[in-house]
Design a protein around this motif. Structure first.
Motif, PDB file in Angstrom:
ATOM      1  N   ALA A   1      -3.669   7.963  -3.345  1.00 45.58           N
ATOM      2  CA  ALA A   1      -3.733   7.166  -4.569  1.00 45.58           C
ATOM      3  C   ALA A   1      -5.168   7.088  -5.096  1.00 45.58           C
ATOM      4  O   ALA A   1      -5.395   7.178  -6.307  1.00 45.58           O
ATOM      5  CB  ALA A   1      -3.177   5.759  -4.324  1.00 45.58           C
ATOM      6  N   VAL A   2      -6.120   6.951  -4.197  1.00 47.66           N
ATOM      7  CA  VAL A   2      -7.528   6.898  -4.625  1.00 47.66           C
ATOM      8  C   VAL A   2      -7.925   8.234  -5.261  1.00 47.66           C
ATOM      9  O   VAL A   2      -8.572   8.263  -6.312  1.00 47.66           O
ATOM     10  CB  VAL A   2      -8.452   6.540  -3.435  1.00 47.66           C
ATOM     11  N   GLU A   3      -7.493   9.343  -4.659  1.00 51.73           N
ATOM     12  CA  GLU A   3      -7.808  10.658  -5.247  1.00 51.73           C
ATOM     13  C   GLU A   3      -7.214  10.787  -6.647  1.00 51.73           C
ATOM     14  O   GLU A   3      -7.861  11.264  -7.578  1.00 51.73           O
ATOM     15  CB  GLU A   3      -7.218  11.788  -4.384  1.00 51.73           C
ATOM     16  N   ILE A   4      -5.961  10.355  -6.774  1.00 48.80           N
ATOM     17  CA  ILE A   4      -5.290  10.460  -8.075  1.00 48.80           C
ATOM     18  C   ILE A   4      -5.988   9.561  -9.095  1.00 48.80           C
ATOM     19  O   ILE A   4      -6.212   9.958 -10.244  1.00 48.80           O
ATOM     20  CB  ILE A   4      -3.792  10.088  -7.939  1.00 48.80           C
ATOM     21  N   ALA A   5      -6.355   8.360  -8.659  1.00 50.27           N
ATOM     22  CA  ALA A   5      -7.032   7.427  -9.563  1.00 50.27           C
ATOM     23  C   ALA A   5      -8.359   8.011 -10.039  1.00 50.27           C
ATOM     24  O   ALA A   5      -8.726   7.891 -11.209  1.00 50.27           O
ATOM     25  CB  ALA A   5      -7.253   6.090  -8.859  1.00 50.27           C
TER      26      ALA A   5
ATOM     27  N   ARG B   1     -11.246   3.082   4.559  1.00 49.25           N
ATOM     28  CA  ARG B   1     -11.775   3.173   5.918  1.00 49.25           C
ATOM     29  C   ARG B   1     -10.707   2.712   6.900  1.00 49.25           C
ATOM     30  O   ARG B   1      -9.970   1.765   6.612  1.00 49.25           O
ATOM     31  CB  ARG B   1     -13.010   2.281   6.078  1.00 49.25           C
ATOM     32  N   VAL B   2     -10.669   3.368   8.042  1.00 47.61           N
ATOM     33  CA  VAL B   2      -9.605   3.097   9.004  1.00 47.61           C
ATOM     34  C   VAL B   2     -10.153   2.289  10.181  1.00 47.61           C
ATOM     35  O   VAL B   2     -11.241   2.578  10.687  1.00 47.61           O
ATOM     36  CB  VAL B   2      -8.978   4.424   9.478  1.00 47.61           C
TER      37      VAL B   2
ATOM     38  N   LYS C   1      -2.239   7.373   4.514  1.00 48.45           N
ATOM     39  CA  LYS C   1      -2.011   8.582   3.716  1.00 48.45           C
ATOM     40  C   LYS C   1      -1.796   8.244   2.246  1.00 48.45           C
ATOM     41  O   LYS C   1      -2.391   8.848   1.359  1.00 48.45           O
ATOM     42  CB  LYS C   1      -0.781   9.339   4.242  1.00 48.45           C
ATOM     43  N   VAL C   2      -0.921   7.289   1.985  1.00 44.59           N
ATOM     44  CA  VAL C   2      -0.592   6.969   0.593  1.00 44.59           C
ATOM     45  C   VAL C   2      -1.823   6.417  -0.133  1.00 44.59           C
ATOM     46  O   VAL C   2      -2.126   6.830  -1.259  1.00 44.59           O
ATOM     47  CB  VAL C   2       0.585   5.968   0.501  1.00 44.59           C
TER      48      VAL C   2
ATOM     49  N   MET D   1       0.827  -1.214   0.000  1.00 48.07           N
ATOM     50  CA  MET D   1       0.000   0.000   0.000  1.00 48.07           C
ATOM     51  C   MET D   1       0.858   1.260   0.000  1.00 48.07           C
ATOM     52  O   MET D   1       0.482   2.261  -0.593  1.00 48.07           O
ATOM     53  CB  MET D   1      -0.943  -0.009   1.205  1.00 48.07           C
ATOM     54  N   GLU D   2       2.028   1.200   0.625  1.00 49.38           N
ATOM     55  CA  GLU D   2       2.901   2.379   0.652  1.00 49.38           C
ATOM     56  C   GLU D   2       3.768   2.467  -0.593  1.00 49.38           C
ATOM     57  O   GLU D   2       4.136   3.557  -1.015  1.00 49.38           O
ATOM     58  CB  GLU D   2       3.790   2.347   1.911  1.00 49.38           C
TER      59      GLU D   2
END
Ligand SMILES: Cc1cc2nc3c(=O)[nH]c(=O)nc-3n(C[C@H](O)[C@H](O)[C@H](O)COP(=O)(O)O)c2cc1C
Lengths: 161, 508
Positions: free
Chosen positions: B230-234, B256-257, B225-226, B189-190
């Motif tokens: 990444a979801v925003e960029i995608a 979700r955390v 954070k990463v 994920m990172e």
């Protein structure tokens, strides 16, 4: 432990209202709501519970039950800094037990305890994913690897313990 | 000058941020035109912070570095005392089969261009041209089994969800990675978050789901954070949203955390948590595949299961299936941890023996003392003595030896380990983390701690009690938390009886 007496009921109500509004529309919003409240207040004020319950149309007992289930949620503020020390097996294989025992003894604390000056709360954590560079710790969300007693002393001094 | 300083949490925990800053300052002081990339880690944690400099011959590594070593990178790199040579040629890298982790540590984790230039999105493009049944068939043929622990065939799970009729279906990625000794999900994920996103989209296409969640543990703030970024960029680049890569197929997802509960890695407990409830385990049936998140058909898969899907589509099911041993097909990212000379992530075909992993790849213990025990598969996995080092790394092979591979964490202990203490810890952990729903786990774990204390005091009568208790927990627990805690306990007792007996004698 510090008392949350610097918060007025009105502050709690307003902030909770904002958080509830920001999370409307989410599927299964309760955990994100509680996390947002805790990141704002440092804990979840008791007064917020009825307000959350009403907004989500669930019982107060249910909200309370969720808060108490999870290790992360607090009903009172922690110290100004939270030091989490990994107790899991991989860190134990690298000397975590001795580090934890020495740290707690030095501060005169049990797990979850807070130093008298309110600077540091020490908590156990079960794995930070730093299993190849233990013993591992986390100070307010910052990860630290290969923590020996000198490193721990430096971290505690920085945190004002 | 292109320089890579990992932004991975393990590298940061070892001082990578200070190194990155020193690199920037040194470049500025010398007027060097610097491109600094915070890549993921290659997985050689003992060399972190591992800095790489791009050269025409390839990337040259230096490590483990601290800020004081940085000036030499600029002034005299050829003779740097911590120069490692070409990173890809290091034995640890050259001996691996990096399929799932091919890009991790190589690319800029948040550059979609970099991702695509290294093979990213080609699996998805192929899947977009296939129908749902064919996508599922490809996964089934690859032989991929769940990497979260249970080893359930991923294709069969997907087929169940595909066949279910419902107005909504979900893809839930289990990123709760609570097992000690494991960090593959975090590293992925990172270091290469788009691979997970791509795998989740393919899963959505396969089963007819348009919404995904990643349930990511709160102990991983960097990964949170990463992944969020990444979801925003995608989304901004049309990879997620109403028309995935312009296909008019819809898929979106949320991060979700978690809230610090080990048991929430168990899939039904996770679903309750995601719904905003206490993370208690649900009785099965119904399977989550039929009644999962919000009662709708749901695929729950581990990060590595999902992140392996893109390479299966990029290279083909047969290519993937051809690696491995017996019914364990493909590759497994071993996570080598604890008291080892060389710790980190090593992706390889199934089938290496435990001894090869511990003695050769890890190089034995960091302390230099003999290896005493190896716990494979997290806190619910058995402790293996050296006598079992010829066990090949595979699901059935470990099961046959009274163990499990779980999420493929390998934790090494030297001869100073106190196995009675480790067995006690297994119960203590179970007591702290039990969801409380079933009695064998909730009460059994507490009794287990007490029984261990009796044994530690030299009470031999407590040993049959312990064996009985373990039987009860194994047979009567609702999930593997209570059900598998007997693995570490009984393996410690069986393989290291001296640790139980010596204490007894000492007390007498
Ligand atoms: C106590 C407990 C903890 C678990 N923790 C995790 C975990 O952290 N991550 C994970 O992927 N699976 C975990 N599992 C396994 C899940 O229940 C489930 O099998 C898995 O998410 C399915 O995905 P897979 O088929 O891709 O492995 C856990 C199971 C139990 C009983």
């Amino acid at each position: 432990m510090q008392k949350p007496n610097h918060l007025t009921p009105e502050e709690v109500r307003c902030r909770t209202e904002e958080v509830l509004a920001a999370h409307a529309g989410l599927e299964g919003p309760l955990l994100p709501i509680l996390q947002a409240l805790q990141s704002g207040f440092g804990f979840i004020p008791q007064e917020a519970v009825p307000q959350i319950a009403e907004a989500l149309n669930i019982g107060r007992a249910e909200v309370h039950g969720v808060i108490t289930f999870y290790h992360d949620f607090r009903d009172a503020p922690a110290g100004r800094h939270v030091v989490k020390i990994c107790r899991a097996e991989a860190c134990q294989a690298q000397g975590a037990n001795a580090l934890a025992d020495a740290t707690l003894a030095k501060l005169g604390l049990q797990w979850h305890g807070t130093t008298a000056n309110g600077a540091v709360t020490v908590e156990p954590v079960y794995c930070l994913g730093l299993c190849a560079c233990g013993p591992a710790a986390m100070v307010d969300g910052q990860v630290v690897g290969r923590v020996d007693s000198a490193r721990m002393d430096a971290l505690l001094a920085e945190a004002g313990a | 000058m292109r320089v890579y300083v990992p932004g991975d949490a393990a590298a940061r925990a070892l001082g990578a941020d200070a190194v990155a800053q020193a690199v920037q300052e040194a470049a500025a002081a010398r007027g060097v035109d610097l491109t600094l990339i915070r890549n993921g880690t290659r997985g050689m944690i003992w060399l972190e912070p591992l800095v790489e400099i791009e050269t025409p011959e390839g990337r040259i590594g230096f490590g483990p570095l601290d800020a004081a070593d940085v000036a030499g990178l600029f002034d005299n790199p050829a003779n740097h005392p911590k120069a490692l040579g070409l990173v890809e040629a290091l034995p640890w890298m050259a001996q691996q089969t990096r399929l799932t982790f091919a890009r991790c540590g190589v690319i800029d984790p948040l550059s979609l261009e970099d991702y695509a230039a290294h093979g990213g999105l080609s699996g998805l493009r192929r899947a977009l041209a296939m129908d749902a049944a064919a996508i599922v068939a490809e996964v089934t043929q690859s032989g991929l089994r769940g990497r979260g622990g249970a080893g359930f065939p991923t294709g069969i799970k997907w087929e169940t969800v595909r066949g279910a009729v419902a107005d909504r279906k979900y893809i839930v990625c289990n990123a709760d990675e609570g097992d000690s000794g494991t960090f593959a999900d975090r590293m992925m994920m990172e270091g290469d978050p788009f691979t997970l996103i791509e795998g989740m989209i393919i899963a959505g296409l396969a089963v007819g789901a348009t919404k995904g969640f990643v349930y990511l543990r709160s102990e991983y703030p960097d990964a949170i954070k990463v992944m969020g970024r990444a979801v925003e960029i995608a989304r901004a680049n049309g990879l997620l949203g109403a028309s995935v890569l312009g296909s008019r197929r819809d898929f979106d997802m949320e991060i979700r955390v978690g809230a610090g509960a080990y048991v929430c890695g168990e899939e039904t407990s996770l679903l309750n948590s995601l719904e905003g409830k206490r993370g208690v385990v649900r009785a099965k049936p119904p399977l989550p595949a039929l009644e999962g998140f919000m009662g709708k058909p749901t695929v729950v898969n581990n990060v590595i299961s999902l992140a392996t899907v893109p390479v299966i589509f990029e290279r083909g099911a047969a290519f993937y299936r051809d690696f491995g041993l017996g019914r364990s097909r493909g590759t497994i990212p071993l996570q080598i941890a604890g008291n080892v000379k060389r710790g980190g992530l090593f992706e390889t075909a199934f089938g290496l023996s435990l001894g090869e992993i511990v003695d050769n790849i890890a190089g034995g213990t960091l302390t230099g003392r003999p290896v005493k025990a190896v716990q494979v598969g997290g806190p619910l996995g058995a402790y293996f003595p050296r006598a079992k080092f010829d066990t090949p790394f595979g699901y059935e092979e470990f099961d046959g030896q009274g163990g499990l591979i779980g999420h493929a964490g390998v934790v090494v202990f030297d001869e100073t380990a106190d196995m009675l203490g480790m067995a006690r810890f297994a119960f203590e952990f179970c007591a702290v983390e039990s969801c409380g729903k079933c009695t064998p786990c909730r009460i059994g774990a507490v009794r287990g701690v007490e029984t261990m204390d009796r044994i530690a005091r030299g009470d031999a009568d407590a040993i049959p009690l312990l064996t009985d208790l373990c039987e009860t927990m194994k047979d009567g627990s609702l999930c593997a938390l209570g059900g598998f805690t007997p693995y570490p306990v009984m393996s410690a007792l069986t393989h290291f009886p001296d640790d139980f007996a010596t204490t007894r004698k000492a007390a007498e």
